[in-house]
Design an enzyme around this catalytic site. Structure first.
Site, short mmCIF file in Angstrom:
data_model
loop_
_atom_site.label_atom_id
_atom_site.label_comp_id
_atom_site.label_asym_id
_atom_site.label_seq_id
_atom_site.Cartn_x
_atom_site.Cartn_y
_atom_site.Cartn_z
CE1 TYR A 162 -3.19 -2.88 0.33
CE2 TYR A 162 -3.50 -2.36 2.64
CZ TYR A 162 -3.81 -3.12 1.55
OH TYR A 162 -4.74 -4.13 1.66
N GLY A 184 -15.82 -1.37 -1.58
CA GLY A 184 -14.50 -1.04 -2.10
C GLY A 184 -14.50 0.19 -2.99
CG PHE A 185 -11.34 0.62 -5.62
CD1 PHE A 185 -10.63 1.60 -4.94
CD2 PHE A 185 -10.76 -0.63 -5.79
CE1 PHE A 185 -9.36 1.34 -4.44
CE2 PHE A 185 -9.49 -0.89 -5.29
CZ PHE A 185 -8.80 0.10 -4.62
N PRO A 242 -18.64 1.83 -4.07
CG PRO A 242 -18.37 3.83 -2.90
CD PRO A 242 -18.14 3.20 -4.24
CG LEU A 243 -22.00 -2.35 -0.57
CD1 LEU A 243 -22.31 -2.82 0.84
CD2 LEU A 243 -22.28 -3.46 -1.57
#
Length: 293
Positions: free
Chosen positions: A66, A220-221, A223-224
């Site tokens: 990262y 993640g990248f 969003p829900l």
């Protein structure tokens, strides 16, 4: 709902021989855009980590790829010397290209170097848990041989550089193979309300007392997004992301959460999910999101 919380309401679960609060923190977002380069606001990154630990987080997920190196350096600056109950979990098996691409780093030399890098940048003499990130397909688990790589990790464990071993982005077959070679304390795969391919795997691991750590618990990248999720959240006077986290906590007792953020305000919202009770009607509606997907 309140933005403050006692995360002990979410309960605990064992990771290796340590008992952790089930709401932890994922450090991926502390690096720059695309998890590459330095953060836009380093003081805020430091503040988020300190606030997480002050709020009861004793499980932080990270990796030296990262940044690369950035996230681990920030963790060390913010938190070292580390609290005795804090468990730092890292992963190896990938590297970053100069163009910020995610590339396999799976040779024995690369794996050994990755462990050394994590030790150095975190300022540790031993890594508590190292997840072997499988890169046969960067978009999800895919079959491929892992015996050579696990043998490297087993040797590093014998040397005392690694305490426990986990797998990331792994298939059920790879997990079974790994468990015949070394003790596996956790599996870290993508899983959330809408992405539920690991339903059966989670239940199998729970029966064997192995932690399951979903990455991208909030999408993640991407969003829900769900009208049902929004409706349930509105009815509970919570945010959709709090509801998504509360659903994961309810899903199985062996799930350890590591939602990430670079904002202290968002961190507090995430931790407050520990206090959110999902009534049966809400659970049924949320379960339907995965079935519809």
């Amino acid at each position: 709902m309140s933005s403050t919380s006692s995360i002990t309401a979410a309960g605990t679960y064992r990771l290796g021989d340590r008992t952790l609060n089930r709401l932890g923190y994922g450090a991926m977002q502390l690096a720059g855009p695309g998890v590459f380069g330095p953060p836009k606001n380093r003081p805020e990154a430091l503040a988020v980590l300190r606030a997480a630990v002050a709020g009861g987080v004793n499980h932080i997920d990270t990796s030296d790829f990262y940044g690369p190196h950035v996230t681990n350096e920030i963790i060390r600056e913010a938190l070292a010397p580390y609290p005795g109950d804090l468990v730092l979990v890292t992963k190896i098996g990938a590297r970053r290209g100069a163009d910020a691409s995610w590339l396999p780093a799976f040779s024995p030399d690369e794996l050994k170097r990755a462990v050394d890098d994590n030790l150095r940048n975190l300022g540790l003499e031993q890594l508590e848990v190292v997840n072997l990130r499988l890169m046969f397909d960067t978009h999800g688990p895919a079959e491929g041989p892992i015996a050579e790589q696990l043998a490297v990790l087993a040797d590093l464990r014998r040397q005392g550089l690694v305490r426990h071993i986990g797998l990331s982005n792994a298939t059920a077959r790879q997990i079974a193979e790994a468990r015949q070679m070394v003790p596996i304390v956790c599996v870290q795969n993508q899983y959330n309300l809408a992405h539920r391919a690991d339903d059966a795997l989670i239940d199998d691991l729970a029966r064997d007392g192995i932690a399951y750590v979903p990455f991208f618990p909030l999408g993640g990248f991407s969003p829900l997004q769900s009208a049902t999720l929004s409706e349930v959240a509105e009815g509970l006077k919570a945010t959709p992301m709090q509801v998504a986290l509360a659903w994961l906590l309810k899903r199985s007792p062996n799930i350890l959460l590591i939602p990430g953020t670079s904002s202290t305000a968002h961190l507090n919202e995430n931790l407050a999910a520990a206090d959110l009770d999902l009534p049966p009607q809400a659970l049924a509606a949320l379960d339907g999101i995965g079935r519809a997907g």
